[in-house]
Design a protein around this motif. Structure first.
Motif, PDB file in Angstrom:
ATOM      1  N   GLY A  75       0.827  -1.220   0.000  1.00 16.11           N
ATOM      2  CA  GLY A  75       0.000   0.000   0.000  1.00 16.11           C
ATOM      3  C   GLY A  75       0.855   1.261   0.000  1.00 16.11           C
ATOM      4  O   GLY A  75       0.548   2.261  -0.653  1.00 16.11           O
ATOM      5  N   MET A  76       1.969   1.189   0.734  1.00 17.61           N
ATOM      6  CA  MET A  76       2.892   2.329   0.812  1.00 17.61           C
ATOM      7  C   MET A  76       3.466   2.637  -0.575  1.00 17.61           C
ATOM      8  O   MET A  76       3.610   3.809  -0.954  1.00 17.61           O
ATOM      9  CB  MET A  76       4.038   1.955   1.768  1.00 17.61           C
ATOM     10  N   ALA A  77       3.790   1.582  -1.320  1.00 20.71           N
ATOM     11  CA  ALA A  77       4.334   1.782  -2.671  1.00 20.71           C
ATOM     12  C   ALA A  77       3.286   2.460  -3.559  1.00 20.71           C
ATOM     13  O   ALA A  77       3.617   3.315  -4.391  1.00 20.71           O
ATOM     14  CB  ALA A  77       4.760   0.442  -3.273  1.00 20.71           C
ATOM     15  N   MET A  78       2.020   2.092  -3.359  1.00 22.44           N
ATOM     16  CA  MET A  78       0.948   2.725  -4.135  1.00 22.44           C
ATOM     17  C   MET A  78       0.848   4.203  -3.768  1.00 22.44           C
ATOM     18  O   MET A  78       0.625   5.066  -4.610  1.00 22.44           O
ATOM     19  CB  MET A  78      -0.400   2.041  -3.870  1.00 22.44           C
ATOM     20  N   LEU A  79       1.022   4.457  -2.473  1.00 15.76           N
ATOM     21  CA  LEU A  79       0.949   5.839  -2.003  1.00 15.76           C
ATOM     22  C   LEU A  79       2.129   6.665  -2.547  1.00 15.76           C
ATOM     23  O   LEU A  79       1.960   7.839  -2.913  1.00 15.76           O
ATOM     24  CB  LEU A  79       0.957   5.821  -0.464  1.00 15.76           C
ATOM     25  N   ASP A  80       3.312   6.052  -2.624  1.00 16.07           N
ATOM     26  CA  ASP A  80       4.476   6.730  -3.213  1.00 16.07           C
ATOM     27  C   ASP A  80       4.167   7.132  -4.657  1.00 16.07           C
ATOM     28  O   ASP A  80       4.490   8.236  -5.101  1.00 16.07           O
ATOM     29  CB  ASP A  80       5.701   5.797  -3.225  1.00 16.07           C
ATOM     30  N   LEU A  81       3.537   6.189  -5.366  1.00 17.69           N
ATOM     31  CA  LEU A  81       3.203   6.447  -6.766  1.00 17.69           C
ATOM     32  C   LEU A  81       2.182   7.585  -6.857  1.00 17.69           C
ATOM     33  O   LEU A  81       2.307   8.489  -7.697  1.00 17.69           O
ATOM     34  CB  LEU A  81       2.624   5.158  -7.377  1.00 17.69           C
ATOM     35  N   PHE A  82       1.199   7.560  -5.988  1.00 13.54           N
ATOM     36  CA  PHE A  82       0.158   8.585  -5.952  1.00 13.54           C
ATOM     37  C   PHE A  82       0.786   9.969  -5.722  1.00 13.54           C
ATOM     38  O   PHE A  82       0.487  10.935  -6.417  1.00 13.54           O
ATOM     39  CB  PHE A  82      -0.830   8.232  -4.826  1.00 13.54           C
ATOM     40  N   ARG A  83       1.723  10.021  -4.776  1.00 12.97           N
ATOM     41  CA  ARG A  83       2.410  11.288  -4.491  1.00 12.97           C
ATOM     42  C   ARG A  83       3.152  11.780  -5.731  1.00 12.97           C
ATOM     43  O   ARG A  83       3.091  12.953  -6.094  1.00 12.97           O
ATOM     44  CB  ARG A  83       3.379  11.099  -3.310  1.00 12.97           C
ATOM     45  N   GLY A  84       3.827  10.837  -6.402  1.00 10.61           N
ATOM     46  CA  GLY A  84       4.568  11.198  -7.616  1.00 10.61           C
ATOM     47  C   GLY A  84       3.646  11.730  -8.714  1.00 10.61           C
ATOM     48  O   GLY A  84       3.990  12.678  -9.424  1.00 10.61           O
ATOM     49  N   VAL A  85       2.460  11.110  -8.829  1.00 13.05           N
ATOM     50  CA  VAL A  85       1.500  11.561  -9.851  1.00 13.05           C
ATOM     51  C   VAL A  85       1.001  12.964  -9.494  1.00 13.05           C
ATOM     52  O   VAL A  85       0.908  13.847 -10.357  1.00 13.05           O
ATOM     53  CB  VAL A  85       0.317  10.560  -9.971  1.00 13.05           C
ATOM     54  N   ILE A  86       0.732  13.189  -8.198  1.00 18.03           N
ATOM     55  CA  ILE A  86       0.208  14.503  -7.792  1.00 18.03           C
ATOM     56  C   ILE A  86       1.257  15.597  -8.014  1.00 18.03           C
ATOM     57  O   ILE A  86       0.960  16.659  -8.546  1.00 18.03           O
ATOM     58  CB  ILE A  86      -0.214  14.524  -6.305  1.00 18.03           C
ATOM     59  N   ASP A  87       2.502  15.298  -7.587  1.00 16.86           N
ATOM     60  CA  ASP A  87       3.487  16.394  -7.704  1.00 16.86           C
ATOM     61  C   ASP A  87       4.122  16.450  -9.103  1.00 16.86           C
ATOM     62  O   ASP A  87       5.018  17.254  -9.354  1.00 16.86           O
ATOM     63  CB  ASP A  87       4.528  16.349  -6.566  1.00 16.86           C
ATOM     64  N   GLY A  88       3.687  15.578  -9.991  1.00 19.17           N
ATOM     65  CA  GLY A  88       4.113  15.682 -11.388  1.00 19.17           C
ATOM     66  C   GLY A  88       5.436  15.015 -11.694  1.00 19.17           C
ATOM     67  O   GLY A  88       5.920  15.076 -12.825  1.00 19.17           O
ATOM     68  N   THR A  89       6.046  14.349 -10.715  1.00 19.58           N
ATOM     69  CA  THR A  89       7.324  13.693 -11.009  1.00 19.58           C
ATOM     70  C   THR A  89       7.109  12.347 -11.697  1.00 19.58           C
ATOM     71  O   THR A  89       8.017  11.806 -12.309  1.00 19.58           O
ATOM     72  CB  THR A  89       8.168  13.488  -9.727  1.00 19.58           C
ATOM     73  N   VAL A  90       5.898  11.778 -11.564  1.00 13.14           N
ATOM     74  CA  VAL A  90       5.564  10.565 -12.321  1.00 13.14           C
ATOM     75  C   VAL A  90       4.657  10.984 -13.465  1.00 13.14           C
ATOM     76  O   VAL A  90       3.570  11.514 -13.251  1.00 13.14           O
ATOM     77  CB  VAL A  90       4.852   9.525 -11.420  1.00 13.14           C
ATOM     78  N   LYS A  91       5.127  10.773 -14.688  1.00 15.39           N
ATOM     79  CA  LYS A  91       4.385  11.295 -15.842  1.00 15.39           C
ATOM     80  C   LYS A  91       3.635  10.214 -16.629  1.00 15.39           C
ATOM     81  O   LYS A  91       2.762  10.514 -17.426  1.00 15.39           O
ATOM     82  CB  LYS A  91       5.348  12.027 -16.786  1.00 15.39           C
ATOM     83  N   ASP A  92       4.006   8.946 -16.391  1.00 14.23           N
ATOM     84  CA  ASP A  92       3.376   7.896 -17.201  1.00 14.23           C
ATOM     85  C   ASP A  92       2.023   7.443 -16.668  1.00 14.23           C
ATOM     86  O   ASP A  92       1.336   6.654 -17.309  1.00 14.23           O
ATOM     87  CB  ASP A  92       4.320   6.695 -17.326  1.00 14.23           C
ATOM     88  N   PHE A  93       1.661   7.896 -15.469  1.00 16.25           N
ATOM     89  CA  PHE A  93       0.348   7.552 -14.933  1.00 16.25           C
ATOM     90  C   PHE A  93      -0.386   8.832 -14.562  1.00 16.25           C
ATOM     91  O   PHE A  93       0.216   9.893 -14.429  1.00 16.25           O
ATOM     92  CB  PHE A  93       0.482   6.633 -13.709  1.00 16.25           C
ATOM     93  N   GLU A  94      -1.724   8.683 -14.391  1.00 14.49           N
ATOM     94  CA  GLU A  94      -2.518   9.868 -14.052  1.00 14.49           C
ATOM     95  C   GLU A  94      -3.665   9.425 -13.164  1.00 14.49           C
ATOM     96  O   GLU A  94      -3.835   8.237 -12.912  1.00 14.49           O
ATOM     97  CB  GLU A  94      -3.064  10.486 -15.339  1.00 14.49           C
ATOM     98  N   ILE A  95      -4.455  10.393 -12.709  1.00 18.14           N
ATOM     99  CA  ILE A  95      -5.631  10.039 -11.915  1.00 18.14           C
ATOM    100  C   ILE A  95      -6.743   9.642 -12.876  1.00 18.14           C
ATOM    101  O   ILE A  95      -7.286  10.465 -13.596  1.00 18.14           O
ATOM    102  CB  ILE A  95      -6.029  11.214 -11.004  1.00 18.14           C
TER     103      ILE A  95
END
Ligand code: BF8
Ligand code: SF4
Length: 649
Positions: free
Chosen positions: A102-122
């Motif tokens: 779950g923590m890894a999912m949350l890390d990904l979520f944070r990355g999507v929100i702050d824009g550092t993860v670009k390959d996924f979205e909400i």
């Protein structure tokens, strides 16, 4: 490997036809599988009943399982202390697995929100707002990104909070929560609970099995209503909330003239990224240039279950089939992330020249190719995996034998969808479910979940148990490897209603659903908790989860995660039966505590049975007891569904 004639017959090991075929082939090929080792390595009888302790170097201390109170450990630890501590550590490990996922999912979520993860979205902003509102976060008129950041901060507390109750307990029915508060077991943050569990089970700390049980429950609840629930919610927000879709399962989903890639493990990000890579025109062309008709992505275990209902990706089978599928020779690459990945998959892959690739920094396998997935550029990893798979396709040299079996079924019943399907878009809700339980058409509901295990004939107990339950008008919800057992057996289709009792069949036919509803991966057992909470909230079936006519079962469990799940269901109020083995010493006070006394405190309780019909009998007896306590036990006359009822449904 033993002589062929000395080996146990595949038909006695598994009821999965494809797996049987592959065991036969493996034996001809001289390849040992875990089934063979399970035959040759008897479980240690003392460890089997958890009567040994190695928590310090005065030991290991082994007590007598036949006469458990005849001895104590060197330090004086009694059998109850020893079994409770061992049980607590299993719960800590299982909880750690789900919460770290779950923590890894949350890390990904944070990355999507702050824009550092670009390959996924909400993908599901509606669910994002719903989850935020369920945690009292203001959503009205606010930009999605702001709400998402507040939600992230709230959910982070599920892990890091030092004092106070984790945020998601806001979803727990009031009376259930009161029971937890009285017992002092409302979880703080998962990190704190796991840490305290490990501390209290160390040499010379908590040596009172009842007190230990409180921390065992608190830790498990930090999994069910914490880490697992976060994982489910964030996966839905990022990748979409599942809704029913027809999916093809079993080993026949492999295609001889395609590049076959199996994704096995637990975090949805690997398979989600694989889907993107497999859709890239350049890689598709590379596959066709190599002579293949295309790229065939296939899921296994929970990775597959997490994603099948979002994308209709086919699924090749459950835990006991992950080695067997490689024996087909048709798998060009198997790629894995975390959990339930047998180390031996590497050796079996090598026997068939399959590319075996680990991708997660926290789960490497000695000698295996490792292509690390970085959430900031996941496609770098998945593109490379596909290129490796294509190169294996080009150089295929092993005999290919793909079992021909496939089955189609409907999967993807999120608790949100169940709410919608029962009531329609104008009056969505759980009233129709509760009403049909109250009027007796549906006797109750059961969760049948969990693993397969080579010490228990694969799929047999799952399938026989579920058949018996639906025959007795018990609606079944499913997750994990159990869901795949029933899918292969063809029970996840609306047509399976013909195997249900008359009341359940009527409801299924009216709504157009199977009597067996697949909810997803093991972390998605949190969806079952949500269903239970909705049933209580809807009314008419008591005030606490413990009042509901429901039961749970993991008939062929093997993982520590299953023990954590079982304990959070018990602590939430559900009678939970485990099959084939149970990791405590029989005839101990700790056993009595788990199997009898917890119920008197307002919790559920544990049950055990080796035979699936006996499991069903215990579960139905419990459901009937709850119906009686609710005063809805009058003979469940057969009520035919008339037009007015149909409209109401
Ligand atoms: O979490 S059911 S064997 S694959 S532990 Fe593992 Fe058991 Fe399968 Fe997924 Ni769950
Ligand atoms: Fe033995 Fe006690 Fe040490 Fe356990 S903690 S190994 S029971 S001495």
């Amino acid at each position: 490997m033993a002589k062929l004639k000395d080996l146990i017959r595949p038909e006695d090991i598994t009821t999965c036809d494809s797996t049987q075929q592959m065991i036969h082939k493996a034996r001809k090929d001289g390849v040992e599988l875990f089934f063979d080792r399970a035959e040759n390595m008897r479980p240690c009888p003392i460890g089997n009943e958890s009567a040994c302790c190695k928590h310090c170097s005065m030991g290991p201390c082994r007590l007598n399982t036949k006469d458990p109170y005849s001895r104590v450990g060197i330090c004086g630890a009694t059998i109850d202390t020893i079994v409770a501590r061992n049980f607590g550590r299993m719960v800590a490990a299982g909880t750690a697995a789900h919460t770290d996922h779950g923590m890894a999912m949350l890390d990904l979520f944070r990355g999507v929100i702050d824009g550092t993860v670009k390959d996924f979205e909400i993908k599901d902003p509606v669910k994002l707002r719903e989850v935020a509102e369920s945690l009292d976060i203001e959503t009205e008129g606010r930009p999605l990104k702001e709400v998402a950041m507040d939600l992230y901060k709230a959910l982070e507390l599920t892990y890091t909070q030092v004092e106070g109750e984790i945020p998601l307990v806001k979803r727990v029915p009031k009376k259930t929560l009161e029971t937890w508060r009285q017992e002092g077991i409302v979880p703080r943050g998962a990190m704190r609970e796991i840490m305290e569990m490990m501390h209290r089970t160390a040499m010379g700390v908590d040596q009172d099995y009842e007190n230990l049980t409180k921390q065992i429950s608190r830790t498990a609840l930090a999994d069910g209503w914490g880490g697992s629930m976060v994982s489910t919610d964030i996966s839905d927000i990022l990748f979409g909330t599942p809704s029913p879709v027809e999916v093809e399962v079993d080993m026949g989903v492999l295609k001889e003239d395609f590049v076959n890639i199996i994704v096995h493990g637990h975090e949805p990000i690997l398979l989600e990224a694989m889907i993107v890579s497999a859709g890239a025109p350049s890689l598709k062309r590379m596959a066709t240039d190599a002579g293949a008709k295309g790229i065939n992505l296939v899921g296994m275990c929970c990775s597959g279950l997490d994603v099948l209902s979002r994308h209709g990706i086919p699924h090749a089978g459950n835990f006991s089939s992950t080695e067997a599928v490689l024996v087909s020779g048709a798998v060009d690459a198997m790629t894995v992330d975390i959990q339930c990945i047998k180390q031996d998959l590497l050796r079996v892959s090598e026997c068939y020249d399959t590319m075996f690739i680990t991708t997660n920094y926290r789960a490497k396998i000695e000698g295996a190719m490792h292509i690390e997935m970085n959430e900031h550029s996941p496609l770098d990893c998945t593109d490379e995996i596909i290129i490796k798979a294509i190169s294996r396709y080009k150089n295929r040299s092993k005999t290919i034998q793909i079992p021909k079996r496939t089955a189609k079924g409907i999967h993807g019943f999120s608790h949100e969808y169940i709410k919608y399907m029962l009531g329609g878009s104008f009056r969505s809700g759980y009233e129709p479910l509760n009403d049909n339980i109250i009027n007796g058409r549906i006797r109750g509901a059961a969760g049948v979940v969990g693993c397969t295990n080579p010490r228990s004939k694969q799929d047999f107990s799952h399938v026989e148990l579920v058949k018996e339950l639906i025959k007795n008008d018990v609606l079944v919800v499913q997750t994990g490897c159990s869901q795949m057992a029933l899918a292969k057996a063809g029970l996840t289709t609306p047509g399976a209603a013909a195997m249900a009792g008359p009341g359940l069949a009527e409801v299924c036919e009216t709504v157009g659903i199977p009597p067996v509803l697949g909810l997803g991966a093991c972390v998605d057992n949190s969806r079952i908790l949500m269903i239970l909470a909705e049933m209580v909230k809807t009314g008419g079936l008591g005030e606490a989860i413990a009042d509901l006519p429901v039961a749970g079962c993991a008939p062929e469990w093997m993982s520590e995660k299953a023990i954590a799940i079982g304990q959070y269901f018990v602590a939430s109020g559900v009678f939970t039966v485990f099959g084939h083995t149970f990791p405590i010493t029989k005839g101990t006070r700790f056993e009595r505590h788990l199997f009898e006394e917890l119920e008197g405190k307002g919790f559920g309780k544990w049950g055990f049975a080796s035979d699936p019909i006996e499991m069903a009998r215990q579960m139905i007896a419990h459901i009937d007891k709850k119906r009686q306590q609710l005063g809805i036990d009058k003979v469940r006359e057969r009520v035919l569904v008339d037009m007015a009822d149909r409209r109401a449904l």
